[in-house]
Design an enzyme around this catalytic site. Structure first.
Site, PDB file in Angstrom:
ATOM      1  CG  LEU A  32      -8.910 -17.411  -5.115  1.00 45.13           C
ATOM      2  CD1 LEU A  32      -9.461 -17.749  -3.740  1.00 45.13           C
ATOM      3  CD2 LEU A  32      -8.528 -18.683  -5.863  1.00 45.13           C
ATOM      4  N   GLY A  33     -11.075 -14.262  -7.725  1.00 44.13           N
ATOM      5  CA  GLY A  33     -12.261 -13.725  -8.372  1.00 44.13           C
ATOM      6  C   GLY A  33     -12.416 -12.252  -8.083  1.00 44.13           C
ATOM      7  CD  GLN A  34     -12.397  -7.190 -10.444  1.00 43.80           C
ATOM      8  OE1 GLN A  34     -11.252  -7.574 -10.630  1.00 43.80           O
ATOM      9  NE2 GLN A  34     -12.907  -6.125 -11.025  1.00 43.80           N
ATOM     10  N   GLY A  35     -15.670  -9.131  -7.521  1.00 51.42           N
ATOM     11  CA  GLY A  35     -17.075  -8.780  -7.408  1.00 51.42           C
ATOM     12  C   GLY A  35     -17.253  -7.288  -7.260  1.00 51.42           C
ATOM     13  CG  ASP A  64     -25.572 -14.215  -4.372  1.00 46.65           C
ATOM     14  OD1 ASP A  64     -26.312 -14.458  -5.346  1.00 46.65           O
ATOM     15  OD2 ASP A  64     -24.442 -13.722  -4.484  1.00 46.65           O
TER      16      ASP A  64
END
Length: 565
Positions: free
Chosen positions: A43-46, A172
């Protein structure tokens, strides 16, 4: 198969860690974590790792989110502090019980290869974040209206009031951490990676990673005390929410709305809102925390009432949300107006031969599916006459962007189909949902013309119809799998336009495709399309939906020619 780390180093698909920098590589689709959670897609990357959509095999393949913890730090002290942040998020999430916050399921420690990985398991929120919704709006030259932003504030401020009552600060808040949930059309607050629980005796919090402050929050969205000093107050979240509102209203990043030299926002210049809303936002954005609202409920009391809270939709029918049909008078007026416009277009624009299977007579083609809240989508009319290979650019009414506020969740316990399985298959194929639902809608209402203008409901008498809708969805997924389209072509379904065809034609004329001509491209694409959808009568297919599949087939054919395969 090759996979890439975040630094774009090339690795073999069987590797678990980058051979160049040692970074953990993405988990493979189909991989099972902890003998339970099967990866569907990333789904995503952080900074601390990746998030994945997964199926919980112990809960009837229910979808969930795995949030991976794999920070790239050099020193053991840094790793220990990062683990503390991860564990803090887990402990805070366990105590947060709010319908607009993803529910916490579990925290895991799993050994993959020779290293330990940590995961959080949470509810999956099906929907687009507000950053994506804004991008969709901007592609049409639009942004969010003041009424919509007020409605958003009314719906998300109670969530902040709840977490703040527990002495929890998100830290955030931004458009990409707010998701518009499709099942009930409410905003959901996600990503509590920067969350901090305030000590009862302390008005702010400061994290130190070794000797340096770890300052969490996005530049432009976080207030000065948070970014520069590492301090955070409850109303730091209110500041970030106000910035988020301005970005949605203007379509511009915070840096373009604020003069950092003079320390002023561009009110009346870049930012134009009603005096009442401006007063509220200015107070939320005060430089000094003491000058801001101290609590979220204070903002709610001062918010002006929106003149209208009608938020339009991207879907006429969804896997989990059905649309409420429109009032007859408004629908009739729009149909008449659109019919007149399409008649004028028909006299001027010819269509190429390959579009003939999609061409329909204009008499009676203006079908509009609307919601009582003002939502509408248009199935456009196309012309019979064909005299040129040039693909025309037809100006169509734009489809509004947000989910339908009147849509109601549909229970499918009585259906013999498995909606979740269909949902998962579409996601695995990476087919855009908006495109897919339009495709299914078109087929469903073509097979059931007597239902046009009426939406499905959650009532038991509609169970058979819902089952038929899911059956069509299942069959179309089979067809798309048979088409053997590339991942890139599937991802672009719904986004192809006449510009793509014009580009292929220019390439053919410039001999960039060798001896391959545009006529041969039409022939090859038509043959493959006919194999997938044989015997379709003229006028039966929707240009907007099915022609996208034609484009995708053509795109892959051009790619094969270019690669010499």
């Amino acid at each position: 198969m090759q996979v890439y780390c975040s630094k774009q180093h090339t690795n073999n698909g069987s590797n678990r860690f980058c051979t160049h920098c040692g970074e953990p590589l993405p988990l493979a689709v189909g991989q099972v974590v902890d003998n339970r959670y099967q990866i569907i897609r990333q789904l995503g990357q952080g900074g601390f790792g990746r998030t994945y959509l997964a199926e919980d095999r112990n809960k009837s393949n229910q979808t969930c989110v795995l949030k991976e913890f794999a920070p790239q730090v050099q020193h053991q002290q840094d790793l220990q502090k990062a683990k503390e942040l991860f564990e803090r998020e887990a402990s805070v999430l366990k105590k947060l019980q709010h319908p607009q916050i993803p529910r916490f399921h579990a925290s895991l420690q799993v050994k993959i290869g020779s290293k330990d990985f940590f995961f959080l398991v949470q509810d999956y929120v099906d929907g687009d974040n507000f950053d994506q919704l804004l991008e969709q709006r901007e592609s049409q030259g639009k942004t969010f209206s003041e009424e919509e932003v007020i409605t958003l504030l009314q719906q998300i401020l109670p969530v902040l009031s709840y977490i703040h009552s527990l002495d929890v600060v998100h830290r955030d808040i931004s458009p990409d951490n707010l998701i518009w949930r499709r099942s009930d059309n409410l905003p959901v607050l996600i990503d509590f990676g920067g969350v901090k629980q305030l000590p009862a005796s302390q008005g702010f919090w400061r994290t130190k990673l070794v000797g340096n402050h770890t300052l969490l929050g996005k530049k432009g969205y976080a207030p000065e005390e948070q970014l520069r000093q590492g301090k955070v107050f409850i109303n730091s979240d209110l500041y970030s929410l106000a910035v988020t509102s301005l970005v949605l209203l203007t379509g511009k990043e915070p840096q373009k709305l604020y003069d950092s030299f003079q320390g002023i926002w561009y009110w009346g210049k870049e930012i134009n809102v009603s005096p009442k809303l401006e007063t509220v936002l200015k107070k939320m954005l005060s430089y000094k925390p003491s000058d801001r609202y101290q609590r979220a409920d204070q903002v709610l009391k001062d918010l002006p009432s929106p003149n209208a809270t009608k938020i339009p939709t991207t879907h006429a029918t969804k896997l989990k949300t059905m649309v409420v049909s429109p009032g007859r008078q408004r629908a009739s007026a729009l149909v008449s107006k659109l019919h007149n416009k399409t008649q004028a277009i028909s006299k001027a624009i010819p269509l190429p031969v390959w579009i003939r299977p999609f061409a329909v007579s204009l008499g009676g083609t203006a079908l509009v599916v609307l919601t009582g809240a003002g939502t509408w989508a248009v199935v456009n009319a196309v012309i019979r006459s064909v005299s040129s290979i040039t693909v025309p650019s037809i100006s169509l009414p734009q489809i509004p962007q947000l989910p339908n506020p009147l849509g109601q969740p549909v229970s499918d316990r009585n259906t013999s189909r498995n909606p979740q399985e269909i949902f998962s298959r579409r996601q695995q194929l990476e087919i855009p949902e908006v495109f897919f639902t339009r495709l299914v809608d078109n087929s469903f209402y073509t097979s059931k013309p007597e239902l046009k203008g009426r939406s499905l409901t959650s009532k038991s008498e509609d169970a058979a119809l819902r089952d038929e809708w899911y059956g069509i969805a299942d069959n179309l997924l089979n067809k798309l799998e048979q088409a053997n389209l590339s991942t890139a072509s599937r991802r672009k379904l719904g986004s192809y336009s006449t510009k793509d065809y014009d580009n292929w034609r220019r390439q053919a004329r410039a001999r960039q495709l060798g001896d391959y001509t545009i006529s041969q491209l039409n022939k090859d694409t038509n043959e493959k399309f006919e194999q997938l959808f044989p015997g379709e009568r003229r006028g039966k297919l929707s240009q907007q939906a099915f022609i996208q599949i034609w484009y995708a087939i053509a795109a892959d054919q051009v790619s094969k020619v270019q690669s010499g395969k």
